[in-house]
Structure formats: structure tokens, C-alpha cells
Scaffold this motif. Structure first.
Motif, PDB file in Angstrom:
ATOM      1  N   ALA A 102       0.830  -1.209   0.000  1.00  0.00           N
ATOM      2  CA  ALA A 102       0.000   0.000   0.000  1.00  0.00           C
ATOM      3  C   ALA A 102       0.862   1.256   0.000  1.00  0.00           C
ATOM      4  O   ALA A 102       0.598   2.214  -0.731  1.00  0.00           O
ATOM      5  N   ALA A 103       1.900   1.248   0.814  1.00  0.00           N
ATOM      6  CA  ALA A 103       2.800   2.404   0.865  1.00  0.00           C
ATOM      7  C   ALA A 103       3.473   2.615  -0.486  1.00  0.00           C
ATOM      8  O   ALA A 103       3.607   3.759  -0.951  1.00  0.00           O
ATOM      9  N   ALA A 104       3.877   1.527  -1.132  1.00  0.00           N
ATOM     10  CA  ALA A 104       4.548   1.633  -2.427  1.00  0.00           C
ATOM     11  C   ALA A 104       3.624   2.244  -3.478  1.00  0.00           C
ATOM     12  O   ALA A 104       4.049   3.088  -4.283  1.00  0.00           O
ATOM     13  N   ILE A 105       2.357   1.850  -3.479  1.00  0.00           N
ATOM     14  CA  ILE A 105       1.400   2.409  -4.438  1.00  0.00           C
ATOM     15  C   ILE A 105       1.211   3.901  -4.190  1.00  0.00           C
ATOM     16  O   ILE A 105       1.205   4.712  -5.124  1.00  0.00           O
ATOM     17  N   LYS A 106       1.073   4.277  -2.932  1.00  0.00           N
ATOM     18  CA  LYS A 106       0.864   5.691  -2.609  1.00  0.00           C
ATOM     19  C   LYS A 106       2.047   6.542  -3.060  1.00  0.00           C
ATOM     20  O   LYS A 106       1.860   7.638  -3.595  1.00  0.00           O
ATOM     21  N   LEU A 107       3.249   6.033  -2.869  1.00  0.00           N
ATOM     22  CA  LEU A 107       4.433   6.812  -3.237  1.00  0.00           C
ATOM     23  C   LEU A 107       4.725   6.738  -4.731  1.00  0.00           C
ATOM     24  O   LEU A 107       5.307   7.659  -5.295  1.00  0.00           O
ATOM     25  N   GLN A 108       4.293   5.670  -5.381  1.00  0.00           N
ATOM     26  CA  GLN A 108       4.432   5.595  -6.833  1.00  0.00           C
ATOM     27  C   GLN A 108       3.502   6.610  -7.499  1.00  0.00           C
ATOM     28  O   GLN A 108       3.880   7.259  -8.487  1.00  0.00           O
ATOM     29  N   ASN A 109       2.310   6.749  -6.951  1.00  0.00           N
ATOM     30  CA  ASN A 109       1.336   7.693  -7.513  1.00  0.00           C
ATOM     31  C   ASN A 109       1.600   9.132  -7.078  1.00  0.00           C
ATOM     32  O   ASN A 109       1.087  10.067  -7.707  1.00  0.00           O
ATOM     33  N   ASN A 110       2.367   9.297  -6.014  1.00  0.00           N
ATOM     34  CA  ASN A 110       2.675  10.622  -5.472  1.00  0.00           C
ATOM     35  C   ASN A 110       4.170  10.700  -5.193  1.00  0.00           C
ATOM     36  O   ASN A 110       4.597  10.673  -4.040  1.00  0.00           O
ATOM     37  N   PRO A 111       4.984  10.788  -6.235  1.00  0.00           N
ATOM     38  CA  PRO A 111       6.443  10.684  -6.062  1.00  0.00           C
ATOM     39  C   PRO A 111       7.018  11.813  -5.204  1.00  0.00           C
ATOM     40  O   PRO A 111       6.644  12.979  -5.356  1.00  0.00           O
ATOM     41  N   LEU A 112       7.912  11.433  -4.311  1.00  0.00           N
ATOM     42  CA  LEU A 112       8.635  12.380  -3.469  1.00  0.00           C
ATOM     43  C   LEU A 112      10.103  11.951  -3.441  1.00  0.00           C
ATOM     44  O   LEU A 112      10.398  10.758  -3.543  1.00  0.00           O
ATOM     45  N   PRO A 113      11.022  12.898  -3.277  1.00  0.00           N
ATOM     46  CA  PRO A 113      12.443  12.543  -3.253  1.00  0.00           C
ATOM     47  C   PRO A 113      12.877  11.965  -1.904  1.00  0.00           C
ATOM     48  O   PRO A 113      13.789  12.456  -1.247  1.00  0.00           O
ATOM     49  N   ILE A 114      12.184  10.896  -1.494  1.00  0.00           N
ATOM     50  CA  ILE A 114      12.486  10.218  -0.230  1.00  0.00           C
ATOM     51  C   ILE A 114      12.639   8.732  -0.539  1.00  0.00           C
ATOM     52  O   ILE A 114      11.662   8.075  -0.916  1.00  0.00           O
ATOM     53  N   SER A 115      13.839   8.208  -0.395  1.00  0.00           N
ATOM     54  CA  SER A 115      14.092   6.819  -0.793  1.00  0.00           C
ATOM     55  C   SER A 115      13.975   5.836   0.362  1.00  0.00           C
ATOM     56  O   SER A 115      13.740   4.645   0.144  1.00  0.00           O
ATOM     57  N   THR A 116      14.140   6.325   1.588  1.00  0.00           N
ATOM     58  CA  THR A 116      14.089   5.426   2.748  1.00  0.00           C
ATOM     59  C   THR A 116      12.665   5.372   3.288  1.00  0.00           C
ATOM     60  O   THR A 116      12.147   6.374   3.796  1.00  0.00           O
ATOM     61  N   VAL A 117      12.027   4.219   3.148  1.00  0.00           N
ATOM     62  CA  VAL A 117      10.640   4.030   3.588  1.00  0.00           C
ATOM     63  C   VAL A 117      10.551   2.739   4.384  1.00  0.00           C
ATOM     64  O   VAL A 117      10.871   1.661   3.867  1.00  0.00           O
ATOM     65  N   LEU A 118      10.124   2.833   5.628  1.00  0.00           N
ATOM     66  CA  LEU A 118       9.926   1.646   6.459  1.00  0.00           C
ATOM     67  C   LEU A 118       8.447   1.518   6.795  1.00  0.00           C
ATOM     68  O   LEU A 118       7.806   2.475   7.237  1.00  0.00           O
ATOM     69  N   THR A 119       7.906   0.332   6.585  1.00  0.00           N
ATOM     70  CA  THR A 119       6.505   0.044   6.852  1.00  0.00           C
ATOM     71  C   THR A 119       6.402  -0.978   7.983  1.00  0.00           C
ATOM     72  O   THR A 119       7.424  -1.436   8.506  1.00  0.00           O
ATOM     73  N   ARG A 120       5.185  -1.360   8.317  1.00  0.00           N
ATOM     74  CA  ARG A 120       5.047  -2.389   9.361  1.00  0.00           C
ATOM     75  C   ARG A 120       5.502  -3.751   8.849  1.00  0.00           C
ATOM     76  O   ARG A 120       5.623  -4.696   9.632  1.00  0.00           O
ATOM     77  N   SER A 121       5.755  -3.853   7.542  1.00  0.00           N
ATOM     78  CA  SER A 121       6.338  -5.080   6.990  1.00  0.00           C
ATOM     79  C   SER A 121       7.830  -5.156   7.311  1.00  0.00           C
ATOM     80  O   SER A 121       8.430  -6.226   7.226  1.00  0.00           O
ATOM     81  N   ASP A 122       8.432  -4.020   7.665  1.00  0.00           N
ATOM     82  CA  ASP A 122       9.875  -3.944   7.911  1.00  0.00           C
ATOM     83  C   ASP A 122      10.240  -3.915   9.389  1.00  0.00           C
ATOM     84  O   ASP A 122      11.341  -4.328   9.769  1.00  0.00           O
TER      85      ASP A 122
END
Length: 205
Positions: A102-122
Motif C-alpha cells: 500500500a505504501a509503495a502504491i501511494k508513493l508511486q502515484n505521489n512521487p517524493l524525493p524520499i528513498s528510505t521508507v519503512l513500513t510495518r512489513s519492515d
């Protein structure tokens, strides 16, 4: 008496309700899986008595999150603020209670220059500080020099559990727990000024 104020050398953001919109109906989700209104959703699922029940409940949550991800849009002022912080070489990351897809879809559709993303999967979900601590280690920056920005109580608690400063994003009416935050951001355009005001260690009387 002189008090040393630590510089803000890195910023970590929540995702939903902070950087992008979210229409997740937690009351509906809790009703569908039998979670009491006052209980944390993820804690409830983790305590279900069988792996099958936990999987079924989490599948329902995933369905809601994936649907919400399709409709998420970037919030006002976010792109501009992030671009300015990026230009100033301020390290940025995202820590979200979303699951990775879900986080990946949101950031793919709303690109931001932030490469480090941690979710509850991580890492364990907020208010557990594990994800925030991992980013501080990755950056080799003291937690005292990192600001965490989010829109909910768990964000404040996670920041303080990680010994970071908590900035509550409250564009509308500030919630009752707002006084627990170190800063309150009513407008995202204020964020760059906040970070800049601590760009150097300032001695306050």
C-alpha cells in the motif's frame, strides 16, 4: 540559565494524513474483524488465537489499505516543503503503519524525493520506536537531532520513545493530545522554517 537546543539534521515523516491523504475507515475495519473500538487494530489482530484468524483479519485490513492507496493524493504544501528540504540536503525518511504494498502504491502515484521508507512489513508498528531507531543508525545521526512529523498520537509516542522530537501535523482543530508534541504544524509550509530555525545550535536564555 543557558539551554542548548539541538539542531534538526534529519526529518522522518508519517505517510497517511501527513504526506498523502487517507480515507481509511478504521471504525468499519474494526467492525468487520470484531475489534473493539477502543483497542488498537494491529494489537487486536496480533492477539487473535490462531494463525488462520490472524491471516483472515489481516487480509481484510490489506484490502482496505490497497483500495485507499489507489485514491491517495499528496497533501497541500508537501511537495514544496520536501523539495526545499531536499535542496538543503536534509536527510528524509518515511515510517508508516501501512504495509509495504500500500505504501509503495501511494508513493508511486505521489512521487517524493524520499528513498528510505519503512513500513510495518519492515519493523514493529508505531508507537514502537524500532523503525525510527533504525533510521537514526542508518544516517549516523543522534536521535536528538532528528524530527519526526506525523498527524496522530502514535507518531508523538514513537518519536519520544526513540528520543526524537515530535512535530504534530494538525491542519484543522488540534486534538486533545496535541500538548504532548514538541511542535504543532498547522500548515506544511511552516515546516521548512521550523527546520531552519534549528539549523544551527542556538543558545536560549
Amino acid at each position: 540559565m543557558m539551554t542548548q537546543v539541538e539542531a534538526i539534521n534529519g526529518v522522518i515523516f508519517d505517510l497517511d494524513g501527513t504526506l498523502v491523504s487517507s480515507e481509511l475507515d478504521f471504525s468499519l475495519i474494526k467492525a468487520q474483524i470484531g475489534c473493539p473500538c477502543e483497542q488498537d487494530l494491529l494489537d487486536f489482530i496480533a492477539q487473535l488465537p490462531s494463525a488462520y484468524m490472524r491471516e483472515e483479519a489481516m487480509n481484510i485490513v490489506h484490502q482496505h489499505e490497497l483500495l485507499d492507496a489507489q485514491h491517495a493524493t499528496i497533501l497541500p504544501g508537501v511537495s514544496e516543503a520536501i523539495a526545499q528540504l531536499d535542496a538543503k540536503k536534509i536527510p528524509m525518511a518515511i515510517v508508516t503503519r501501512n504495509f509495504d504494498k500500500a505504501a509503495a502504491i501511494k508513493l508511486q502515484n505521489n512521487p517524493l524525493p524520499i528513498s528510505t521508507v519503512l513500513t510495518r512489513s519492515d519493523a514493529p508498528a508505531k508507537p514502537d520506536p524500532s523503525a525510527l531507531n533504525a533510521i537514526a543508525t542508518l544516517w549516523d545521526i543522534s536521535p536528538a537531532n532528528i524530527l519526526y512529523v506525523g498527524d496522530y498520537l502514535y507518531d508523538i509516542q514513537a518519536a519520544h520513545n526513540a528520543n526524537m522530537r515530535a512535530c504534530l501535523y494538525a491542519p484543522d482543530i488540534a486534538p486533545a493530545y496535541a500538548d504532548q508534541a514538541d511542535y504543532i504544524l498547522h500548515n506544511f509550509y511552516e515546516l521548512v522554517g521550523l527546520v531552519e530555525s534549528y539549523s544551527k545550535k542556538v543558545a536560549l536564555c
